[in-house]
Structure formats: structure tokens, C-alpha cells
Write an enzyme that holds these catalytic residues in place. Structure first.
Site, PDB file in Angstrom:
ATOM      1  NE  ARG A  74      -4.338  -0.403   2.388  1.00 12.82           N
ATOM      2  CZ  ARG A  74      -5.276  -1.358   2.479  1.00 12.82           C
ATOM      3  NH1 ARG A  74      -4.947  -2.619   2.565  1.00 12.82           N
ATOM      4  NH2 ARG A  74      -6.549  -1.034   2.476  1.00 12.82           N
ATOM      5  NE  ARG A 132     -16.034  -3.769   3.957  1.00 15.81           N
ATOM      6  CZ  ARG A 132     -14.782  -3.524   3.540  1.00 15.81           C
ATOM      7  NH1 ARG A 132     -14.251  -4.242   2.561  1.00 15.81           N
ATOM      8  NH2 ARG A 132     -14.082  -2.564   4.092  1.00 15.81           N
ATOM      9  NE  ARG A 186     -13.134  -3.552   7.673  1.00 14.49           N
ATOM     10  CZ  ARG A 186     -12.288  -3.532   6.648  1.00 14.49           C
ATOM     11  NH1 ARG A 186     -12.266  -4.560   5.804  1.00 14.49           N
ATOM     12  NH2 ARG A 186     -11.473  -2.529   6.450  1.00 14.49           N
ATOM     13  NE  ARG A 189     -10.906   1.881   5.297  1.00 15.41           N
ATOM     14  CZ  ARG A 189     -12.050   1.201   5.145  1.00 15.41           C
ATOM     15  NH1 ARG A 189     -13.150   1.613   5.747  1.00 15.41           N
ATOM     16  NH2 ARG A 189     -12.084   0.123   4.415  1.00 15.41           N
TER      17      ARG A 189
HETATM   18  P1  ADP Z   1     -12.171  -4.561  -0.553  1.00 14.05           P
HETATM   19  O1  ADP Z   1     -11.579  -5.847  -0.051  1.00 14.05           O
HETATM   20  O2  ADP Z   1     -11.516  -4.067  -1.802  1.00 14.05           O
HETATM   21  O3  ADP Z   1     -12.240  -3.483   0.498  1.00 14.05           O
HETATM   22  P2  ADP Z   1     -14.735  -6.040  -0.593  1.00 14.05           P
HETATM   23  O4  ADP Z   1     -14.479  -7.240  -1.418  1.00 14.05           O
HETATM   24  O5  ADP Z   1     -14.853  -6.199   0.865  1.00 14.05           O
HETATM   25  O6  ADP Z   1     -13.670  -4.866  -0.978  1.00 14.05           O
HETATM   26  O7  ADP Z   1     -16.078  -5.341  -1.177  1.00 14.05           O
HETATM   27  C1  ADP Z   1     -16.632  -4.171  -0.582  1.00 14.05           C
HETATM   28  C2  ADP Z   1     -18.156  -4.300  -0.528  1.00 14.05           C
HETATM   29  O8  ADP Z   1     -18.694  -4.242  -1.849  1.00 14.05           O
HETATM   30  C3  ADP Z   1     -18.660  -5.622   0.061  1.00 14.05           C
HETATM   31  O9  ADP Z   1     -19.851  -5.337   0.774  1.00 14.05           O
HETATM   32  C4  ADP Z   1     -18.926  -6.503  -1.159  1.00 14.05           C
HETATM   33  O10 ADP Z   1     -19.963  -7.452  -0.922  1.00 14.05           O
HETATM   34  C5  ADP Z   1     -19.361  -5.466  -2.207  1.00 14.05           C
HETATM   35  N1  ADP Z   1     -18.909  -5.764  -3.577  1.00 14.05           N
HETATM   36  C6  ADP Z   1     -17.734  -6.332  -3.946  1.00 14.05           C
HETATM   37  N2  ADP Z   1     -17.649  -6.402  -5.310  1.00 14.05           N
HETATM   38  C7  ADP Z   1     -18.794  -5.837  -5.793  1.00 14.05           C
HETATM   39  C8  ADP Z   1     -19.299  -5.598  -7.131  1.00 14.05           C
HETATM   40  N3  ADP Z   1     -18.597  -5.929  -8.211  1.00 14.05           N
HETATM   41  N4  ADP Z   1     -20.509  -5.003  -7.228  1.00 14.05           N
HETATM   42  C9  ADP Z   1     -21.214  -4.644  -6.118  1.00 14.05           C
HETATM   43  N5  ADP Z   1     -20.793  -4.842  -4.854  1.00 14.05           N
HETATM   44  C10 ADP Z   1     -19.598  -5.428  -4.678  1.00 14.05           C
HETATM   45  P1  ADP Z   2      -9.996  -2.198   2.731  1.00 18.78           P
HETATM   46  O1  ADP Z   2      -9.488  -2.939   1.546  1.00 18.78           O
HETATM   47  O2  ADP Z   2     -11.462  -2.237   2.895  1.00 18.78           O
HETATM   48  O3  ADP Z   2      -9.460  -0.803   2.830  1.00 18.78           O
HETATM   49  P2  ADP Z   2      -8.333  -3.848   4.505  1.00 18.78           P
HETATM   50  O4  ADP Z   2      -9.057  -4.896   5.235  1.00 18.78           O
HETATM   51  O5  ADP Z   2      -7.433  -4.233   3.398  1.00 18.78           O
HETATM   52  O6  ADP Z   2      -9.423  -2.809   4.054  1.00 18.78           O
HETATM   53  O7  ADP Z   2      -7.466  -2.975   5.532  1.00 18.78           O
HETATM   54  C1  ADP Z   2      -8.038  -2.442   6.709  1.00 18.78           C
HETATM   55  C2  ADP Z   2      -7.032  -1.529   7.402  1.00 18.78           C
HETATM   56  O8  ADP Z   2      -5.881  -2.307   7.804  1.00 18.78           O
HETATM   57  C3  ADP Z   2      -6.466  -0.402   6.560  1.00 18.78           C
HETATM   58  O9  ADP Z   2      -7.312   0.744   6.552  1.00 18.78           O
HETATM   59  C4  ADP Z   2      -5.124  -0.135   7.275  1.00 18.78           C
HETATM   60  O10 ADP Z   2      -5.322   0.589   8.464  1.00 18.78           O
HETATM   61  C5  ADP Z   2      -4.695  -1.549   7.668  1.00 18.78           C
HETATM   62  N1  ADP Z   2      -3.868  -2.149   6.594  1.00 18.78           N
HETATM   63  C6  ADP Z   2      -4.209  -3.179   5.778  1.00 18.78           C
HETATM   64  N2  ADP Z   2      -3.222  -3.452   4.903  1.00 18.78           N
HETATM   65  C7  ADP Z   2      -2.220  -2.560   5.167  1.00 18.78           C
HETATM   66  C8  ADP Z   2      -0.948  -2.302   4.586  1.00 18.78           C
HETATM   67  N3  ADP Z   2      -0.486  -3.012   3.544  1.00 18.78           N
HETATM   68  N4  ADP Z   2      -0.201  -1.301   5.129  1.00 18.78           N
HETATM   69  C9  ADP Z   2      -0.637  -0.585   6.175  1.00 18.78           C
HETATM   70  N5  ADP Z   2      -1.838  -0.751   6.750  1.00 18.78           N
HETATM   71  C10 ADP Z   2      -2.635  -1.731   6.249  1.00 18.78           C
END
Ligand code: ADP
Ligand code: ADP
Ligand code: ZN
Length: 217
Positions: A88, A127, A160, A171
């Protein structure tokens, strides 16, 4: 295969990662999941990560790089892995190159999922996560058949703490400033594939498979 899934928070990395590891038979390595598990278990790592995650910031590079280095050294990663949410920052991307060099392996692809900001907000506020197995649902786009329970394991679904509008906006800022520049980093290495993540879950999955040169099914 050795893959990275990149994209802003809410772009569908976790959702697509689960499906991809199911067909590729490689471990799903999500730094976010690793931190949340450590927080639940109240380990030293969890205590350290908690404040950064709840404010929407990033956990410091040295901590994050350390846990990924250890994880990639485990034997189940010998034949490949899928990184979700790492790297990241530029320092993390450079450290990853060093780790892979030491392991004498290279990346096969970096998949960059692109989604508009308005859509990201809708996805993140709706979510819901399963407390039992971590599966991501969405109240509208991807609901559980049983409402408040997980279809796979009957676990309770929860929101969450960092999926509130205020934290989501921080974020997204952090993403734009620190993570988005990595697109150029991997463009230079000529291994990045851009995917239109504004489509439905199935369509995004097909596009990723197509990019990897895989016929689905
Ligand atoms: P990330 O890991 O990138 O943060 P997630 O996979 O957790 O994203 O997806 C974020 C939210 O959007 C979840 O509630 C998931 O069910 C929904 N979501 C994921 N992909 C899609 C899509 N292609 N269209 C609509 N909703 C989606
Ligand atoms: P999302 O894809 O929805 O943003 P993640 O579950 O990947 O969420 O990450 C949740 C949180 O965990 C981030 O907002 C950050 O605080 C921390 N985190 C995850 N991956 C990293 C990374 N590679 N470096 C620093 N912080 C991280
Ligand atoms: Zn579950």
C-alpha cells in the site's frame, strides 16, 4: 501463480480474492484480515495496529512488511500466493521486490481494480462481514440469503468499525496519496492489468480471469 490484487478500499479485492484462490489453489494473504485477527486475539501486533486501523490510517511499514515477509516464507506459499491489500506504500512495494528476490521468484501479475468514488462509498457503508469466516456481504448488492447470518457458516454478520462514512473518507484520502502511485510503479514493471470494477461481481471475476489468460470453468 503469484498475484497482487490492488484497488481502493471497497473495490472488491476481498470478494474477488476469495473466488480466485478457490480456483487457483493458492493462499489468500490479506494484511487487513491478519491485523483484524490480531486485534480480536489481543496480541501485541493487534494492540499496535488497532489505533491506526480505527482512525483510517496505515499501520507503519516496518510492522506490515515484517508480517508479510514471515507469511511469504511459509511453505504453503511455495507454489504461489495472492496478496490482497499489500503493498500500500512505495516502501512496501520496494520491500516486496526484495523479499521476492531473496525467494528467487517473481510476480505473474498485478491486478488493479478501478471503481468510482461514489460507488466505493455505497459499497463500504453497506458492507457486512461474517464473524465466523470473514466472508464479505453487502446489504443490497450481495446480501446473505438469511439476512443477518452467513450463508457459509451461519456466523453473525457485523459492520466493521472503520466502515463509517468519516473513516471511509480518510481511507480514500490515504489510498489516493500513498497507494495509487503504485499503479505507476507496476506499470514500469509491465505486469499490471487494469480491470473495470464498476461491473457486477461475476463480470469483474470474468475480466480478471480473461486478463490472466484463463478460460473460466
Ligand atoms: P475490498 O476488499 O476491496 O475493500 P470487498 O471485497 O470487501 O472490498 O467489497 C466491498 C463491498 O462491496 C462488500 O460489501 C462486497 O460485498 C461489495 N462488492 C464487492 N464487489 C462488488 C461488485 N462488483 N458489485 C457490487 N458490490 C460489490
Ligand atoms: P480495505 O481494503 O477495505 O481498505 P483492509 O481490510 O485491506 O481494508 O485494511 C483495513 C485496514 O488495515 C487499513 O485501513 C489499514 O489501516 C490496515 N492495513 C491493511 N493493509 C495494510 C498495509 N499493507 N499497510 C498498512 N496498513 C494496512
Ligand atoms: Zn461465515
Amino acid at each position: 501463480m503469484r498475484l497482487i490484487l490492488m484497488g481502493p478500499p471497497g473495490s472488491g479485492k476481498g470478494t474477488q480474492a476469495e473466488r480466485l484462490v478457490g480456483i487457483l489453489g493458492i493462499p489468500h494473504i490479506s494484511t487487513g484480515d491478519m491485523f483484524r485477527k490480531a486485534i480480536d486475539e489481543e496480541t501485541e501486533l493487534g494492540l499496535e495496529a488497532k489505533e491506526y486501523i480505527s482512525s483510517g490510517g496505515l499501520v507503519p511499514d516496518e510492522v506490515t512488511i515484517g508480517i508479510v515477509k514471515d507469511r511469504l516464507g511459509e511453505s504453503d506459499c511455495n507454489n504461489g500466493f495472492l496478496l490482497d491489500g499489500f503493498p500500500r506504500t512505495a516502501a512496501q512495494a520496494e520491500a516486496l521486490d526484495g523479499i521476492l528476490e531473496d525467494l528467487r521468484v517473481g510476480l505473474d501479475a498485478v491486478i488493479n481494480i478501478q471503481v468510482s468514488e461514489g460507488e466505493l462509498l455505497k459499497r463500504l457503508t453497506g458492507r457486512r462481514i461474517c464473524r465466523g469466516c470473514g466472508t464479505s456481504y453487502h446489504m443490497v448488492y450481495n446480501p446473505s440469503k438469511q439476512g443477518d447470518r452467513c450463508d457459509k457458516c451461519q456466523g453473525e454478520l457485523f459492520q466493521r468499525k472503520d466502515d463509517t462514512e468519516e473513516t471511509i473518507l480518510s481511507r480514500l484520502d490515504v489510498y489516493n496519496q500513498q497507494t495509487k502511485p503504485l499503479i505507476q510503479y507496476y506499470e514500469k514493471q509491465e505486469i499490471i492489468q487494469h480491470v473495470d470494477g464498476n461491473q457486477g461481481i461475476e463480470e469483474v471475476f470474468s475480466e480478471i480471469n480473461w486478463g490472466l489468460g484463463r478460460d473460466q470453468q
